[in-house]
Design an enzyme around this catalytic site. Sequence first.
Site, PDB file in Angstrom:
ATOM      1  N   GLU A  93     -92.036  -5.084  24.032  1.00 15.14           N
ATOM      2  CA  GLU A  93     -93.403  -4.892  24.514  1.00 15.14           C
ATOM      3  C   GLU A  93     -94.173  -3.954  23.591  1.00 15.14           C
ATOM      4  O   GLU A  93     -93.594  -3.043  22.992  1.00 15.14           O
ATOM      5  CB  GLU A  93     -93.383  -4.297  25.922  1.00 15.14           C
ATOM      6  CG  GLU A  93     -92.938  -5.313  26.949  1.00 15.14           C
ATOM      7  CD  GLU A  93     -92.846  -4.744  28.354  1.00 15.14           C
ATOM      8  OE1 GLU A  93     -93.140  -5.483  29.283  1.00 15.14           O
ATOM      9  OE2 GLU A  93     -92.479  -3.566  28.505  1.00 15.14           O
ATOM     10  N   CYS A 110     -99.402   1.060  20.603  1.00 11.22           N
ATOM     11  CA  CYS A 110     -98.109   1.692  20.826  1.00 11.22           C
ATOM     12  C   CYS A 110     -97.033   0.652  20.500  1.00 11.22           C
ATOM     13  O   CYS A 110     -96.967  -0.410  21.112  1.00 11.22           O
ATOM     14  CB  CYS A 110     -98.037   2.141  22.284  1.00 11.22           C
ATOM     15  SG  CYS A 110     -96.481   2.900  22.716  1.00 11.22           S
ATOM     16  N   CYS A 117     -83.138   0.502  24.296  1.00 14.60           N
ATOM     17  CA  CYS A 117     -83.013   1.842  23.714  1.00 14.60           C
ATOM     18  C   CYS A 117     -81.674   2.452  24.134  1.00 14.60           C
ATOM     19  O   CYS A 117     -81.290   2.373  25.297  1.00 14.60           O
ATOM     20  CB  CYS A 117     -84.149   2.733  24.210  1.00 14.60           C
ATOM     21  SG  CYS A 117     -84.128   4.386  23.469  1.00 14.60           S
ATOM     22  N   CYS A 121     -82.423   8.344  28.337  1.00 10.15           N
ATOM     23  CA  CYS A 121     -83.232   9.346  29.048  1.00 10.15           C
ATOM     24  C   CYS A 121     -83.405   8.900  30.503  1.00 10.15           C
ATOM     25  O   CYS A 121     -83.791   7.756  30.764  1.00 10.15           O
ATOM     26  CB  CYS A 121     -84.597   9.497  28.375  1.00 10.15           C
ATOM     27  SG  CYS A 121     -84.483  10.002  26.653  1.00 10.15           S
ATOM     28  N   CYS A 124     -86.859   7.416  31.953  1.00  8.08           N
ATOM     29  CA  CYS A 124     -87.548   6.350  31.202  1.00  8.08           C
ATOM     30  C   CYS A 124     -87.000   4.972  31.554  1.00  8.08           C
ATOM     31  O   CYS A 124     -85.787   4.755  31.546  1.00  8.08           O
ATOM     32  CB  CYS A 124     -87.377   6.617  29.705  1.00  8.08           C
ATOM     33  SG  CYS A 124     -88.154   5.363  28.678  1.00  8.08           S
ATOM     34  N   GLY A 164     -87.582   2.047  22.379  1.00 12.38           N
ATOM     35  CA  GLY A 164     -86.636   2.387  21.317  1.00 12.38           C
ATOM     36  C   GLY A 164     -86.799   3.757  20.705  1.00 12.38           C
ATOM     37  O   GLY A 164     -87.765   4.475  20.976  1.00 12.38           O
ATOM     38  N   ASN A 221     -89.191  17.855  26.885  1.00 17.21           N
ATOM     39  CA  ASN A 221     -89.092  17.512  28.312  1.00 17.21           C
ATOM     40  C   ASN A 221     -88.311  18.454  29.225  1.00 17.21           C
ATOM     41  O   ASN A 221     -88.381  18.338  30.441  1.00 17.21           O
ATOM     42  CB  ASN A 221     -88.563  16.078  28.507  1.00 17.21           C
ATOM     43  CG  ASN A 221     -89.489  15.054  27.864  1.00 17.21           C
ATOM     44  OD1 ASN A 221     -90.673  15.315  27.720  1.00 17.21           O
ATOM     45  ND2 ASN A 221     -88.960  13.930  27.462  1.00 17.21           N
ATOM     46  N   CYS A 336     -96.468   5.434  29.327  1.00 17.50           N
ATOM     47  CA  CYS A 336     -95.264   6.010  28.715  1.00 17.50           C
ATOM     48  C   CYS A 336     -94.069   5.868  29.649  1.00 17.50           C
ATOM     49  O   CYS A 336     -94.167   6.159  30.839  1.00 17.50           O
ATOM     50  CB  CYS A 336     -95.437   7.494  28.463  1.00 17.50           C
ATOM     51  SG  CYS A 336     -96.833   7.894  27.474  1.00 17.50           S
TER      52      CYS A 336
END
Length: 351
Positions: A93, A110, A117, A121, A124, A164, A221, A336
């Site tokens: 995407e 983006c 990935c 995380c 995500c 990724g 984060n 995001c």
Amino acid sequence: MTGRIIKNYSLGEVADFFKSYGEKEYRARQLFNWLYERNASSFQEMTDFSKELRNRLAGDFILSPLKLVENLKSAKDGTEKFLFSTIDNNFIESVLIRNDTTDDGRLTVCISSQIGCPMGCRFCSTSKIGFKRNLETGEILDQLCQIRSITGLRNNNIVFMGMGEPFMNYDNVMKAADIMNYSFGFHISVRKITISTAGLTTEIERFIDEKRPYNLAISLNDTLPEKRIINMPVEKKYPFEDISELLKRKFPVSRNRVTIEYVMRRDNVSIDDARRLNKIFRYGRIKLNLIPLNSGESGFEAPSPEDAERFIKELVLMNVPLSVRKSFGSDIEGACGQLSGRMYGEIHAVQ
Ligand code: SAH
């Protein structure tokens, strides 16, 4: 198969093909112009090449390695999400963000750098689908070509913040960024290309040492290592403290603009978090970018507006240079941490 994607090759490599065909080297610049400036969708369009050359190129190369599967547009802010399939039937995407009216005239794309990935995380969505493979240079560039031809818009800002981890695919990402910057093609300024990493220390050092001219964004984060390691397993191999030391050491020589990204959650916006964050920004030209959490199905919660405001105020009082990212495209899962290659509510073939 993928070795034949024409957009995998640099200008010099394309010039070598033309030489081997017995053609003049300047043809390479003409080809780049067709690919990245005029956005050709077939070799037959390239009318300043002989018919024989066009046929030869069409026989030897694939022009567009991606196929549009779905294009969603946000009713809220005009953000568009594009789901593409690759030649080997995987899904990626990309997102077009119309922040041109709100920020400094930017129209951002983006870009994804991998299929899925491997970073894991916890907040995500991309990490939920696992990891399949790195994208080729041509697959990275074709996201931009396709979005430009579908929308007719010329974006001027690139963020490698899609699916990724760009620094796990260092060579292909750098090659794609260099081609985006070439004056014969997209001609996007180096200051308008940002590579975002979860924090691979070795590649950050390589990026700085190789004097790559692009902006660097590092996702932090969490301010406590013992908490970060749970939410971002990358902390185990590459502790953020080492990155911080590295930046401190390299600042006198590095010219990169560095941003630290911080996704605000209910559990990471305390006054103590603000104080620990402040320590990172005592030196150098680093900026903090605060990102509102898109909670999705992650189980994490966004902070209350009051808590977020108190946190931001505290950082401002400590003179931390910061910006707060506006969330775009959340109604189409294009914000995001929301890219999962999902179509019509169904997860696609990435395992
Ligand atoms: N792997 C790279 C680039 C992709 S993520 C990286 O980690 O930087 C791009 C940004 O989105 C990162 O800063 C990441 O922390 C942030 N992000 C991930 N999940 C999110 C979520 N649920 N809400 C808001 N931002 C998120």
